[in-house]
Enzyme design. Structure first.
Site, PDB file in Angstrom:
ATOM      1  N   MET A  40       3.031   1.553 -16.269  1.00 20.27           N
ATOM      2  CA  MET A  40       2.577   2.768 -15.963  1.00 20.27           C
ATOM      3  C   MET A  40       1.830   3.985 -17.748  1.00 20.27           C
ATOM      4  O   MET A  40       1.355   4.929 -17.201  1.00 20.27           O
ATOM      5  CB  MET A  40       4.543   3.999 -15.586  1.00 20.27           C
ATOM      6  CG  MET A  40       5.085   4.218 -16.626  1.00 20.27           C
ATOM      7  SD  MET A  40       6.223   4.848 -15.928  1.00 20.27           S
ATOM      8  CE  MET A  40       7.213   4.040 -14.738  1.00 20.27           C
ATOM      9  N   HIS A  75       7.624  -2.195  -8.206  1.00 18.09           N
ATOM     10  CA  HIS A  75       6.667  -1.220  -7.453  1.00 18.09           C
ATOM     11  C   HIS A  75       6.438   0.193  -7.262  1.00 18.09           C
ATOM     12  O   HIS A  75       7.364   0.392  -8.165  1.00 18.09           O
ATOM     13  CB  HIS A  75       7.722  -2.065  -6.161  1.00 18.09           C
ATOM     14  CG  HIS A  75       7.420  -3.614  -5.758  1.00 18.09           C
ATOM     15  ND1 HIS A  75       8.372  -3.854  -4.595  1.00 18.09           N
ATOM     16  CD2 HIS A  75       6.843  -4.259  -6.049  1.00 18.09           C
ATOM     17  CE1 HIS A  75       7.916  -5.543  -4.645  1.00 18.09           C
ATOM     18  NE2 HIS A  75       7.510  -5.554  -5.168  1.00 18.09           N
ATOM     19  N   PHE A  76       4.785   0.287  -7.066  1.00 14.26           N
ATOM     20  CA  PHE A  76       4.217   1.345  -7.444  1.00 14.26           C
ATOM     21  C   PHE A  76       2.517   1.551  -6.440  1.00 14.26           C
ATOM     22  O   PHE A  76       2.319   0.717  -6.116  1.00 14.26           O
ATOM     23  CB  PHE A  76       4.135   1.343  -9.104  1.00 14.26           C
ATOM     24  CG  PHE A  76       2.832   0.734  -8.865  1.00 14.26           C
ATOM     25  CD1 PHE A  76       1.612   0.960  -9.195  1.00 14.26           C
ATOM     26  CD2 PHE A  76       3.516  -0.466  -9.828  1.00 14.26           C
ATOM     27  CE1 PHE A  76       0.415  -0.090  -9.708  1.00 14.26           C
ATOM     28  CE2 PHE A  76       1.952  -1.739 -10.432  1.00 14.26           C
ATOM     29  CZ  PHE A  76       0.955  -1.073 -10.497  1.00 14.26           C
ATOM     30  N   LYS A  83       6.362   5.275  -7.968  1.00 13.12           N
ATOM     31  CA  LYS A  83       8.006   4.873  -8.500  1.00 13.12           C
ATOM     32  C   LYS A  83       8.713   4.893  -7.508  1.00 13.12           C
ATOM     33  O   LYS A  83       9.156   5.717  -6.907  1.00 13.12           O
ATOM     34  CB  LYS A  83       7.976   5.069  -9.745  1.00 13.12           C
ATOM     35  CG  LYS A  83       7.215   4.434 -10.886  1.00 13.12           C
ATOM     36  CD  LYS A  83       6.815   3.081 -10.656  1.00 13.12           C
ATOM     37  CE  LYS A  83       7.184   2.182 -11.096  1.00 13.12           C
ATOM     38  NZ  LYS A  83       7.266   0.635 -11.805  1.00 13.12           N
ATOM     39  N   HIS A 120      -0.081 -11.896 -13.705  1.00 13.67           N
ATOM     40  CA  HIS A 120       0.110 -11.314 -12.794  1.00 13.67           C
ATOM     41  C   HIS A 120       0.331  -9.971 -13.138  1.00 13.67           C
ATOM     42  O   HIS A 120       0.281  -9.151 -12.637  1.00 13.67           O
ATOM     43  CB  HIS A 120       0.477 -11.615 -11.401  1.00 13.67           C
ATOM     44  CG  HIS A 120       2.228 -11.367 -12.337  1.00 13.67           C
ATOM     45  ND1 HIS A 120       3.002 -11.957 -12.961  1.00 13.67           N
ATOM     46  CD2 HIS A 120       3.436 -10.845 -11.457  1.00 13.67           C
ATOM     47  CE1 HIS A 120       4.587 -10.881 -12.973  1.00 13.67           C
ATOM     48  NE2 HIS A 120       4.462 -10.452 -12.074  1.00 13.67           N
ATOM     49  N   HIS A 176       0.576  -2.071  -5.795  1.00 17.10           N
ATOM     50  CA  HIS A 176       1.657  -3.093  -5.914  1.00 17.10           C
ATOM     51  C   HIS A 176       3.675  -3.203  -5.555  1.00 17.10           C
ATOM     52  O   HIS A 176       3.986  -2.333  -5.077  1.00 17.10           O
ATOM     53  CB  HIS A 176       2.459  -3.026  -7.627  1.00 17.10           C
ATOM     54  CG  HIS A 176       2.891  -3.935  -7.831  1.00 17.10           C
ATOM     55  ND1 HIS A 176       4.419  -4.895  -8.910  1.00 17.10           N
ATOM     56  CD2 HIS A 176       3.705  -5.523  -7.116  1.00 17.10           C
ATOM     57  CE1 HIS A 176       4.763  -5.347  -8.649  1.00 17.10           C
ATOM     58  NE2 HIS A 176       3.708  -6.141  -7.782  1.00 17.10           N
ATOM     59  N   SER A 226       1.534  -7.658 -17.567  1.00 20.36           N
ATOM     60  CA  SER A 226       1.207  -7.661 -18.095  1.00 20.36           C
ATOM     61  C   SER A 226       2.646  -8.897 -19.399  1.00 20.36           C
ATOM     62  O   SER A 226       3.116  -9.157 -20.446  1.00 20.36           O
ATOM     63  CB  SER A 226       1.128  -7.000 -19.381  1.00 20.36           C
ATOM     64  OG  SER A 226       2.829  -5.766 -19.203  1.00 20.36           O
TER      65      SER A 226
END
Length: 450
Positions: free
Chosen positions: A351, A203-204, A447, A373, A220, A375
Site C-alpha cells: 500500500m 486483501h484490498f 483494507k 504474485h 485483491h 513483492s
C-alpha cells in the site's frame, strides 16, 4: 554446505537447486543475487527454511517440474511463490487455503487531476465500503448483485459465465466442474453469503495512478471462507488417507483419479469459480462508486488468479502465490484479445510502494509460464507489530497522500513488511520472464479491518 551454496547459477536471475535428499527433480529459482544473499538489514536475503520447503515441493509423487518466483518466502508445505507441475497428482498444499485468490484490474477514463481532491477520494472509499463488506468473516453489506441459492449453484460451476462476463477480460471464464454430484462440505456452503465481500489480511481495493497519469483500480481477494473450508476439508481427509500424523497437512497429495482426488478437483474448481465471481461482483460495486463520485467510467481490464491448480498441456500446474504468464503466441491465448501481446500480469506490491502490470516474454517457459504474485513478505505480521512504529507509519502514508478506510495504517500490511518491489520486478526482467508495462502508485486504499 548451506542451501545457498548448493545452488548453481544458470544466468542472471536464474539459479538451479540440483536434486538432493528426496527431490525427484531439480528446482529452478528465479532470484537476483540481492534477493538471494541480501544487502544490508533492510534486505536480509532468503531465509534457509525456504529451501527445506523447496525440497518438499520437489519430492511429491508425480512431480515433473518446480519453479520458484522472485517474491518467494516461507509458506505452508511449499514456499509462497512456488509453481509445481505434476503428472496425475493433485497437491492441495500447492493451491493453499485461499483457492483461486487473485486480482482484478479496472481501467478508468479518469486522470490523476480528476482524483486529486482528497475529499472526493474519501467519498469514494465510503461509497465502496457501503456497497461491499470488508474484514475477516464479513458478508456483503449491500447486495450489488443478488445471488440466491439457485444462482449460487450456477456461480460455483460457471464463474464469470454465470455473471454474463466473457473470457476477453478473465484468465478463464470458469474452470469446469466435471461431476455435478459432488457435495459441497456444509461448512463451506455456509459461507456462500460471503460472495461479493473483500475479506481481510492482505486483501484490498486500491485506486492507483500510472506513470502516464491514468487512473486504475486494483482488487485483491479470493474464495473467502467458502474456499478455505474446502481446502481444510481435503487437508484433513488427505492426511487421514495417507496415514499422516496430525498437523502433517503440508505433505498431502492426492491421486487425481482416486475418489478423493476427483472430489477435491471438482470442489477446488468450485472455489476457483467462486473467487472469479467474487472479484467481478466487487468490481461492479467499485465501478459504480467511482462513477457516482468522479463521473468517469470504469471497466474490467483483466482478472487473474495466483493460488490455483490448472490443467496445462496435459499436466497439472499448481501455482501458490504465483501468477500465470503466457506470452504472445501461446496456444492457450488463440482467439483472445491477448493472442499477440500475451495476457496482462497483475502484480500488487504494498500500500506504500505501489504495484505493476506486466506482460510475459518468451523466456517465461523456463519458469513454467509463471512469475511472482507480489513483492513477497519480509516481516511476519507479529514481527511487524513489534518493530514498526504506528506514528511513523501513519506519517509516511499521509505525506504520500495515500488515503485509507482504517483509522490507522495496519502495521502488518505497511510498506516495510514487504520486499522492495523494484528489486523483484528487476529480477523478472533480468531473467527474461516478463517486462513491466505500467508501474502504479496508490492514492487510496481500502483494507479489511481485522
Amino acid at each position: 554446505m548451506s542451501w545457498k551454496q548448493r545452488l548453481e547459477k544458470v544466468s542472471e536471475g536464474h539459479f538451479v537447486l540440483p536434486k538432493t535428499k528426496s527431490m525427484k527433480v531439480d528446482a529452478d529459482l528465479f532470484l537476483s543475487d540481492k534477493l538471494l544473499w541480501g544487502e544490508g538489514p533492510e534486505q536480509p536475503g532468503l531465509e534457509d527454511s525456504v529451501f527445506d520447503q523447496v525440497v518438499n515441493a520437489a519430492s511429491f509423487p508425480g512431480v515433473t517440474r518446480v519453479a520458484v518466483t522472485p517474491d518467494c518466502h516461507l509458506g505452508y508445505g511449499v514456499p509462497i511463490g512456488t509453481v509445481v507441475e505434476t503428472d496425475g497428482i493433485l497437491l492441495p498444499t500447492a493451491a493453499g487455503y485461499d483457492i483461486g485468490c487473485g486480482m482484478v484490474q479496472l481501467q478508468t477514463t479518469l486522470t490523476a487531476e480528476d482524483v486529486a481532491d482528497a475529499t472526493k477520494r474519501r467519498r469514494w472509499i465510503e461509497e465502496v465500503t457501503r456497497r461491499i463488506a470488508v474484514g475477516v468473516g464479513a458478508s456483503r453489506v449491500q447486495k450489488q448483485r443478488r445471488v440466491t441459492d439457485r444462482t449460487f449453484a450456477d456461480v460455483v460451476r460457471h464463474g464469470a459465465k454465470a455473471l454474463g462476463r466473457g473470457s476477453s477480460v478473465t484468465e478463464r471464464d470458469y474452470i469446469p466442474v466435471e461431476d455435478d454430484r459432488v457435495d459441497i462440505p456444509e461448512r463451506a456452503f455456509g459461507k456462500r453469503e460471503q460472495l461479493g465481500s473483500l475479506g481481510g489480511g492482505n486483501h484490498f481495493t486500491e485506486m492507483q495512478v500510472d506513470q502516464d497519469g491514468r487512473v486504475w483500480v486494483m482488487l485483491h481477494t479470493g474464495s473467502r471462507g467458502f474456499g478455505w473450508n474446502i481446502a481444510k476439508h481435503f487437508f484433513v481427509e488427505g492426511a487421514a488417507q495417507l496415514g499422516l500424523k496430525s498437523r502433517s497437512e503440508d505433505h498431502v497429495w492426492l491421486d487425481a483419479e482416486s475418489p478423493l482426488g476427483r472430489d477435491y478437483w471438482n470442489l477446488h474448481n468450485m472455489a476457483a469459480n467462486f473467487a472469479v465471481a467474487n472479484r467481478l461482483i466487487i468490481g461492479e460495486a467499485v465501478c459504480a462508486a467511482l462513477e457516482d463520485v468522479f463521473g468517469g467510467t470504469a471497466s474490467v481490464y483483466y482478472e487473474i488468479s495466483h493460488n490455483l491448480i490448472q490443467k496445462e498441456a496435459g499436466r497439472f500446474v499448481a501455482r501458490k502465490g504465483a501468477t500465470r504468464a503466457f506470452p504472445g503466441g501461446h496456444p492457450a491465448l488463440k482467439g483472445t484479445p491477448w493472442e499477440k501481446t500475451g495476457h496482462p500480469i497483475l502484480i500488487p506490491g504494498s500500500m506504500e510502494t505501489g504495484s505493476a502490470i506486466l506482460f510475459a516474454e518468451e523466456g517465461a517457459q523456463k519458469s513454467i509460464y509463471s512469475v511472482n504474485h507480489g513483492s513477497g513478505r519480509r516481516l511476519s505480521r507479529g514481527e511487524a507489530k513489534r518493530v514498526l512504529k504506528q506514528d511513523a507509519t501513519d506519517k509516511r502514508m499521509a505525506e504520500a497522500g495515500i488515503l485509507l478506510n482504517t483509522r490507522q495504517t495496519p502495521l502488518d500490511e505497511s510498506g516495510p513488511c514487504y520486499k522492495n518491489l523494484d528489486d523483484v520486478l528487476e529480477t523478472v526482467e533480468m531473467a527474461g520472464l516478463a517486462r513491466v508495462a505500467w508501474r502504479l502508485k496508490p492514492v487510496a486504499c481500502i483494507k479489511g479491518a481485522d
